[in-house]
Design an enzyme around this catalytic site. Structure first.
Site, PDB file in Angstrom:
ATOM      1  N   GLY A  70       0.813  -1.212   0.000  1.00  0.00           N
ATOM      2  CA  GLY A  70       0.000   0.000   0.000  1.00  0.00           C
ATOM      3  C   GLY A  70       0.849   1.266   0.000  1.00  0.00           C
ATOM      4  O   GLY A  70       0.549   2.225  -0.716  1.00  0.00           O
ATOM      5  N   THR A  71       1.911   1.274   0.778  1.00  0.00           N
ATOM      6  CA  THR A  71       2.743   2.478   0.869  1.00  0.00           C
ATOM      7  C   THR A  71       3.335   2.830  -0.488  1.00  0.00           C
ATOM      8  O   THR A  71       3.289   3.989  -0.922  1.00  0.00           O
ATOM      9  CB  THR A  71       3.867   2.263   1.909  1.00  0.00           C
ATOM     10  OG1 THR A  71       3.258   2.028   3.181  1.00  0.00           O
ATOM     11  CG2 THR A  71       4.786   3.467   1.993  1.00  0.00           C
ATOM     12  N   ASN A 147      -8.481   4.009   8.324  1.00  0.00           N
ATOM     13  CA  ASN A 147      -7.901   2.873   9.040  1.00  0.00           C
ATOM     14  C   ASN A 147      -8.012   2.976  10.558  1.00  0.00           C
ATOM     15  O   ASN A 147      -7.788   2.006  11.265  1.00  0.00           O
ATOM     16  CB  ASN A 147      -6.427   2.693   8.642  1.00  0.00           C
ATOM     17  CG  ASN A 147      -5.636   3.973   8.743  1.00  0.00           C
ATOM     18  OD1 ASN A 147      -5.908   4.930   8.019  1.00  0.00           O
ATOM     19  ND2 ASN A 147      -4.677   4.016   9.632  1.00  0.00           N
ATOM     20  N   GLN A 177      -7.914  -0.143   3.136  1.00  0.00           N
ATOM     21  CA  GLN A 177      -8.813  -0.736   4.140  1.00  0.00           C
ATOM     22  C   GLN A 177     -10.216  -0.973   3.588  1.00  0.00           C
ATOM     23  O   GLN A 177     -11.116  -1.343   4.341  1.00  0.00           O
ATOM     24  CB  GLN A 177      -8.897   0.168   5.380  1.00  0.00           C
ATOM     25  CG  GLN A 177      -7.588   0.349   6.118  1.00  0.00           C
ATOM     26  CD  GLN A 177      -7.044  -0.938   6.735  1.00  0.00           C
ATOM     27  OE1 GLN A 177      -7.722  -1.966   6.795  1.00  0.00           O
ATOM     28  NE2 GLN A 177      -5.802  -0.876   7.186  1.00  0.00           N
ATOM     29  N   GLY A 198      -2.096  -6.449  -0.272  1.00  0.00           N
ATOM     30  CA  GLY A 198      -2.360  -7.862  -0.023  1.00  0.00           C
ATOM     31  C   GLY A 198      -2.493  -8.258   1.435  1.00  0.00           C
ATOM     32  O   GLY A 198      -3.349  -9.070   1.789  1.00  0.00           O
ATOM     33  N   HIS A 199      -1.635  -7.685   2.306  1.00  0.00           N
ATOM     34  CA  HIS A 199      -1.581  -8.237   3.665  1.00  0.00           C
ATOM     35  C   HIS A 199      -2.772  -7.837   4.537  1.00  0.00           C
ATOM     36  O   HIS A 199      -2.860  -8.265   5.686  1.00  0.00           O
ATOM     37  CB  HIS A 199      -0.249  -7.886   4.343  1.00  0.00           C
ATOM     38  CG  HIS A 199      -0.087  -6.451   4.734  1.00  0.00           C
ATOM     39  ND1 HIS A 199      -0.047  -6.037   6.040  1.00  0.00           N
ATOM     40  CD2 HIS A 199       0.075  -5.338   3.984  1.00  0.00           C
ATOM     41  CE1 HIS A 199       0.136  -4.731   6.080  1.00  0.00           C
ATOM     42  NE2 HIS A 199       0.214  -4.285   4.846  1.00  0.00           N
ATOM     43  N   THR A 235      11.908  -6.882 -11.331  1.00  0.00           N
ATOM     44  CA  THR A 235      11.359  -8.230 -11.521  1.00  0.00           C
ATOM     45  C   THR A 235      10.161  -8.427 -10.601  1.00  0.00           C
ATOM     46  O   THR A 235      10.222  -8.138  -9.413  1.00  0.00           O
ATOM     47  CB  THR A 235      12.449  -9.287 -11.238  1.00  0.00           C
ATOM     48  OG1 THR A 235      13.552  -9.020 -12.099  1.00  0.00           O
ATOM     49  CG2 THR A 235      11.926 -10.701 -11.493  1.00  0.00           C
ATOM     50  N   CYS A 321       1.156   2.241  12.386  1.00  0.00           N
ATOM     51  CA  CYS A 321       2.242   3.043  11.830  1.00  0.00           C
ATOM     52  C   CYS A 321       2.454   4.316  12.635  1.00  0.00           C
ATOM     53  O   CYS A 321       3.479   4.954  12.529  1.00  0.00           O
ATOM     54  CB  CYS A 321       1.940   3.418  10.389  1.00  0.00           C
ATOM     55  SG  CYS A 321       1.525   1.999   9.414  1.00  0.00           S
TER      56      CYS A 321
END
Ligand code: PLP
Length: 378
Positions: A70-71, A147, A177, A198-199, A235, A321
């Site tokens: 996300g960052t 969030n 979120q 993803g996380h 990659t 964060c």
């Protein structure tokens, strides 16, 4: 056994997605840009993952750029959209630090930052936001789901209204979120840029994406082999990308089911607290079903978090964060009454939570609040 209720910070990886990561790490590890037929298959897997996500989120194929999370997606959205040398950027203090600090950096490079207000429950003050948009606005950032409180902003309305005032303004919404928690259809929302990761939806850390609407010109931040249509060289994390596409597809399918489940979980917790004085729900309308943000007067959220840990219950104190800052930028922005400022606790659910462990959390939370208050008085 740990009872995990900080799913807004991160979630556990689904077993079948962990298996995808293993397979691409140990068996299908070929570089998608190499020339062998094995590599061609891998390159096709990345393409298929992009199409899966596009379909799940109502985007057109080819507009999803994979990032490390996300960052990075937020930084790519912000730095990759400023072309003119001057202009203003409209944003609120409620944005995640990966947006707020990125636009602040642009502020220090000479762009004018216009900070719009946030309502006490964490929603963007739409009127104030729009009053700050003018002919010189190059970028408008309005997150989808907050969030910290779970406030769901009306992204479609904000987008339309910003474009009506200035159709050259690039509109960006942080959806980290939102995906899998509330319905997301990118064509319907209409924004130029939208990020997700993803996380937060049972994939691994290290993968995310930026959606760029057809026709919107975005500049790269990193240069190299020209992967991701030149927008994000390097990659590709193929296993992560394939697992991520599966995670998005699964999460989108489960939105309604999770909403029903999590609403019940919230009610269990609120019921357990009903005889306790001096606490508040920080956002109750237009809120993500997955987030319950509470504030307890005269109690330190951090102390409560550690008390719950004794029962192997994990909850959050607000944005992971920003946990280092004594009272987060966000808490200041929503102007919590002073007695409630330090007592913020964020409970966030996932499909792995059970009704029994929610009941345990509810009972132990009520018990801990009462015990802390007693200690203070005695
Ligand atoms: N945006 C929001 C709203 C978030 O909640 C987070 C993480 O908590 C991020 C962005 C950053 O995402 P990542 O941790 O994938 O870099």
């Amino acid at each position: 056994m740990v009872h995990y209720f900080d799913n807004t910070a991160t979630t556990r990886v689904d077993d079948d997605l962990a298996e995808i990561l293993r397979v691409y790490g140990t068996e299908k590890f070929f570089n998608p840009s190499a020339r062998s037929t094995y590599s061609l298959q891998i390159s096709n897997d990345v393409k298929a993952a992009r199409e899966t996500i596009s379909r799940a989120l109502g985007a057109s194929a080819g507009n999803i750029t994979f990032t490390s999370g996300g960052t990075e997606a937020n930084n790519l959205a912000i730095f990759g959209s400023v072309r003119s040398k001057r202009g203003n950027i409209v944003v609120t203090a409620a944005e995640h630090s990966s947006v707020y600090n990125a636009v602040s950096e642009l502020g220090s490079r000479g762009y004018e930052l216009r900070l719009a207000k946030v309502l006490p429950d964490g929603h963007i003050d739409v009127e104030d936001f729009l009053s700050k948009v003018d002919d010189e606005t190059i970028l408008a950032c309005f997150m989808h789901v907050n969030n910290e409180t779970g406030a769901v902003n009306d992204v479609r309305l904000l987008n339309q209204a910003v474009k009506e005032k200035n159709n050259r303004t690039v509109t960006f919404s942080d959806g980290v979120q939102a995906v899998g928690k509330v319905p997301v259809n990118l064509r319907y929302l209409g924004v130029d840029l939208y990020s997700f990761a993803g996380h937060k939806i049972h994939c691994s850390k290290g993968v995310g994406a930026l959606y760029v609407k057809e026709g919107v010109k975005q500049l790269p931040l990193q240069f190299g082999g020209g992967q991701e249509r030149g927008l994000r060289s390097g990659t590709e994390y193929v296993g992560g990308i394939v697992a991520f596409s599966q995670a998005v597809s699964n999460a989108v399918k489960r939105v309604d089911e999770c909403e029903r489940l999590f609403k019940g979980y919230k009610q269990t917790i609120l019921n357990a607290l009903k005889d306790i004085p001096d606490w508040r729900v920080n956002c109750s309308d237009n809120v993500s079903p997955a987030i319950l943000s509470l504030s307890f007067a005269d109690i330190k959220g951090e102390v409560l978090v550690h008390m719950l840990e004794k029962y192997e219950i994990i909850v959050g104190t607000g944005s992971a964060c920003s946990s280092n800052s004594k009272s987060s930028r966000f808490v200041k922005a929503i102007e919590l009454p002073p007695r409630f400022v330090e007592g913020v606790v964020r409970i966030s659910f996932s499909k792995y939570n059970t009704a029994d462990e929610v009941q345990l959390l509810a009972d132990k939370l009520a018990e801990s609040v009462l015990s802390l208050r007693k200690t203070m008085l005695g």
